[in-house]
Structure formats: structure tokens, C-alpha cells
Design a protein around this motif. Structure first.
Motif, PDB file in Angstrom:
ATOM      1  N   GLN A 105       1.206  -1.377  -0.190  1.00 57.70           N
ATOM      2  CA  GLN A 105       0.330  -0.409  -0.265  1.00 57.70           C
ATOM      3  C   GLN A 105       1.032   1.292   0.206  1.00 57.70           C
ATOM      4  N   ASN A 106       1.913   1.062   0.427  1.00 56.74           N
ATOM      5  CA  ASN A 106       2.654   2.523   0.984  1.00 56.74           C
ATOM      6  C   ASN A 106       4.232   2.360   0.569  1.00 56.74           C
ATOM      7  N   HIS A 107       4.438   0.700  -0.838  1.00 57.52           N
ATOM      8  CA  HIS A 107       5.701   1.609  -1.281  1.00 57.52           C
ATOM      9  C   HIS A 107       5.754   2.552  -2.434  1.00 57.52           C
ATOM     10  N   THR A 108       4.614   3.478  -3.103  1.00 60.32           N
ATOM     11  CA  THR A 108       5.398   4.447  -3.095  1.00 60.32           C
ATOM     12  C   THR A 108       4.611   5.817  -2.354  1.00 60.32           C
ATOM     13  N   ALA A 109       4.340   5.671  -1.280  1.00 58.53           N
ATOM     14  CA  ALA A 109       4.203   7.122  -1.000  1.00 58.53           C
ATOM     15  C   ALA A 109       5.001   6.984   1.100  1.00 58.53           C
ATOM     16  N   ASP A 110       4.122   7.600   1.384  1.00 57.31           N
ATOM     17  CA  ASP A 110       4.130   7.518   3.467  1.00 57.31           C
ATOM     18  C   ASP A 110       5.192   6.314   3.689  1.00 57.31           C
ATOM     19  N   LEU A 111       6.100   6.188   4.085  1.00 59.87           N
ATOM     20  CA  LEU A 111       6.562   5.068   4.839  1.00 59.87           C
ATOM     21  C   LEU A 111       7.269   5.432   6.901  1.00 59.87           C
ATOM     22  N   ASN A 112       7.116   4.030   7.689  1.00 59.75           N
ATOM     23  CA  ASN A 112       7.033   4.435   8.420  1.00 59.75           C
ATOM     24  C   ASN A 112       7.794   3.230   9.603  1.00 59.75           C
ATOM     25  N   ILE A 113       7.880   2.048   8.601  1.00 59.91           N
ATOM     26  CA  ILE A 113       8.646   0.555   9.290  1.00 59.91           C
ATOM     27  C   ILE A 113       9.564   0.505   8.350  1.00 59.91           C
TER      28      ILE A 113
END
Length: 377
Positions: A105-113
Motif C-alpha cells: 500500500q505504501n511503497h510509493t507513498a509515506d513510509l513508517n516502518i
């Protein structure tokens, strides 16, 4: 790491990529998903991420649109949901499933982990590690122009985290060198004739009749002039003859595409006509024409003078130094698939290398070896 699960899902994804339903083509597996796996796994060690989660996310991140291209419209939500469905089939722990889905879901967006960062970085680094993949993405998928494609490596690199960049700095440096292509810099010609011919050829390249586009001037002919000057010293050739031959060597095909197949013949005739009109010495005119007649790699003709060898070498070096233009021709203009495009570029480079003189090969062997490495890997 659950090797059995990884193997099972890997086989499932590869089969989906090989299916006729996959409108993207099997190359998505071969040139993108599969080579992303070792990159992501290496990054998992550096980022202290869960290697299993990262590997599953890489394997599943494009599956939804592989199975149904209509799902691309809803990417990455559709991809994350498909990953949940697949992992549920194998009773994968819910908490880990959600982590895989988050990575997708986030590999092109915000990264938190860390796991998200690994997948996101691997997604960009595959284009830097595999230069044909970079250009396939730029020219086939994004439909960028040649100039934009040259900057694509920097755009990808800018999205990679500093920690991952430190691991791949050498690969980026090589990729940046090989993807910059030729640069058309202002050149001060030494004679009025050269300036006149330069203006004539550039104008022809700007014409709507020129099917190659202005890039023929900007990315090939113009950058060839300093290459020709350097090679003239190497060969002990008349640099003026070489520069004029460079300016005119592709003119016939530029002005009339129907003459492109035999542009060396028509080009020699066109050069003679132009130079005779300009009152250029007949012996020099004949030599320019011979240079053009004998410059092609696909039509092997004897090169008896330093000037002839110099033009052929300069033409080959200009091609070899401008991978963006070659890949643009392969993937955008010719519409070739990933592997066929690589083969076309490789064949072109090999043909140019074979027509080069031994003295020029010695000067450019390192560049040739680097290019061949990326085309056969």
C-alpha cells in the motif's frame, strides 16, 4: 523465513505473469519482480527489517494488475487487497499479512516502518541496477522523451532512502554515467563553410519532414563533432574533413526518409552537390563523400584513409555513448518488448564496435565492456 511459502507464492506469481491474461507481459516477472527480490532481501538486512515480509510484499505487489489489468486503476489498494486474499489462502498470520499489505500500500507513498522502506527502495533501485529496465520504464511505460529519460535515473535515486543509497552508491554512479547520453554543447566551427553546413543540417533536423526528430541533431550529430576532433588527433586525420563529413553523413535520410536505407550512398551524393556549390576543393569534396559512403556498420566497405576511419569511429562512439537514444528507439519508436529491445540495442552496439578501428577500440574498450555487461546481465 518460510521457504516453502515463498517458493509456492513465487511460482504462483510467475505463472500469472506467464498467463495470456497478463496484458503487461512475462517481462514484468523477468525484469522487475524477480530481480527485485534479492535487492529487497539485501536491504532488509541493512534496515533490520523482516526479510520474509519484504520478500512476500515484492512478490505480490503487482499481482492484482497482472491478473486483471483493470485493477491498475485502483492501485495500490487493489494490490494490497489481493495480497491479503492470497496470504489468507495459506493461513498466514493476520498481523504479518497486514504488514505485507502495508508495504504494498505504501511503497510509493509515506513510509513508517523498515519493511515499507525496503520495498519502496527496491522498487526504485531495480531501475538503477538494471539500466534496460530503467529505460523500459521511462520510455515504454511513462512515454517520456529522450531528455526526460536521461534524468529518470536521478528521479529514481532521489526516492531511495539515504541508508539504501549508501549501499548502492557505486551502482548509481555507473548508471548515471551510462544514462546521461550525448550532450549537444555550443561549438565554434573554424570556417564559414562549417558554420553554414551546421545551420543547414540543424534546420533540416528541425523540419517536420525529419521523422527522426530534432534529437538527431541534439543527441547524435552535434555531439559527434568533438568526438570527431578527438579521433582526428588519434588517427592523424584532417579534422576539417572529418567535421564536414560528420555534419553531412546522415543528411540524406533526414531530408527524405525514403533514402534512409541507402543514406550512405545518397548522403555522399548530397555532400558532393553541396560542397561543389560552395566551391570546396574537389579533392577534399571527394574525400568527404568517401567518408560518408563508407561510414556505416551495417554496410561494410573498405576504409582506406584516416578520415574515413575517423568518421566511422565517431559515428560508432556517438551511438555507444548515447544509450538513451538507442533505448528510446527500441522501446518507444519501435515498440519492442523488454527483451527484444535489449537485443536490438545490443545488436546495434556490436555492429558499431565491429566497424571501429583497432586504435579507437583501445580508447573506448572500457565503455564498451560496461555497456555489454548491462546488456547481457
Amino acid at each position: 523465513m518460510n521457504a516453502t511459502l515463498i517458493k509456492t507464492i513465487s511460482e504462483m506469481v510467475e505463472q500469472a505473469c506467464a498467463s495470456e491474461r497478463n496484458k503487461i507481459g512475462y517481462e514484468l516477472w523477468k525484469s522487475h519482480i524477480k530481480p527485485m527480490i534479492p535487492i529487497a532481501q539485501e536491504l532488509a538486512v541493512v534496515h533490520k527489517a523482516d526479510e520474509e515480509i519484504v520478500t512476500l510484499a515484492v512478490l505480490l505487489h503487482d499481482l492484482a494488475e497482472v491478473e486483471d489489468i483493470a485493477k491498475r486503476e485502483f492501485y495500490p489498494n487493489s494490490a494490497a487487497q489481493r495480497a491479503r486474499e492470497v496470504l489468507a489462502m495459506y493461513q498466514y498470520p493476520v498481523d504479518k499479512t497486514e504488514l505485507v499489505a502495508r508495504c504494498i500500500q505504501n511503497h510509493t507513498a509515506d513510509l513508517n516502518i523498515p519493511e515499507e522502506q525496503c520495498v519502496a527502495d527496491a522498487h526504485e533501485l531495480i531501475k538503477i541496477v538494471d539500466i534496460p529496465s530503467l529505460f523500459y520504464d521511462a520510455y515504454h511505460h511513462e512515454h517520456l522523451g529522450i531528455a526526460e529519460g536521461k534524468n529518470w535515473v536521478e528521479s529514481c535515486w532521489a526516492q531511495v532512502s539515504p541508508l539504501s543509497q549508501s549501499l548502492y552508491q557505486d551502482r548509481y554512479t555507473l548508471a548515471r554515467h551510462l544514462t546521461q547520453g550525448n550532450v549537444c554543447k555550443p561549438y565554434s566551427y573554424e570556417t564559414d563553410l562549417e558554420r553554414t553546413l551546421s545551420e543547414l543540417v540543424e534546420k533540416a533536423c528541425m523540419s517536420e519532414k525529419n521523422v527522426y526528430g530534432y534529437g538527431m541533431w541534439e543527441n547524435h550529430i552535434c555531439p559527434m563533432v568533438p568526438i570527431g576532433n578527438a579521433l582526428s588527433e588519434l588517427h592523424g586525420a584532417d579534422a576539417e574533413i572529418v567535421r564536414i563529413a560528420i555534419l553531412l553523413h546522415d543528411l540524406a535520410g533526414i531530408e527524405d526518409y525514403s533514402k534512409a536505407a541507402d543514406h550512405h550512398i545518397h548522403g555522399a551524393q548530397r555532400a558532393k552537390h553541396l560542397l561543389q556549390e560552395a566551391g570546396y576543393p574537389s579533392d577534399k569534396t571527394d574525400l568527404v563523400a568517401r567518408c560518408i559512403l563508407h561510414h556505416r556498420g551495417s554496410v561494410i566497405l573498405p576504409k582506406e584513409t584516416p578520415e574515413e576511419r575517423c568518421l566511422a569511429d565517431a559515428d560508432a562512439v556517438a551511438h555507444m555513448s548515447d544509450l538513451p537514444s538507442l533505448f528510446f528507439m527500441a522501446y518507444e519508436k519501435k515498440g519492442l518488448g523488454f527483451e527484444d529491445g535489449k537485443k536490438w540495442v545490443k545488436k546495434k552496439i556490436l555492429r558499431d564496435w565491429q566497424k571501429m578501428s583497432e586504435i579507437a577500440r583501445q580508447s573506448y574498450c572500457n565503455q564498451y565492456d560496461a555497456i555489454m555487461h548491462i546488456l547481457v546481465s
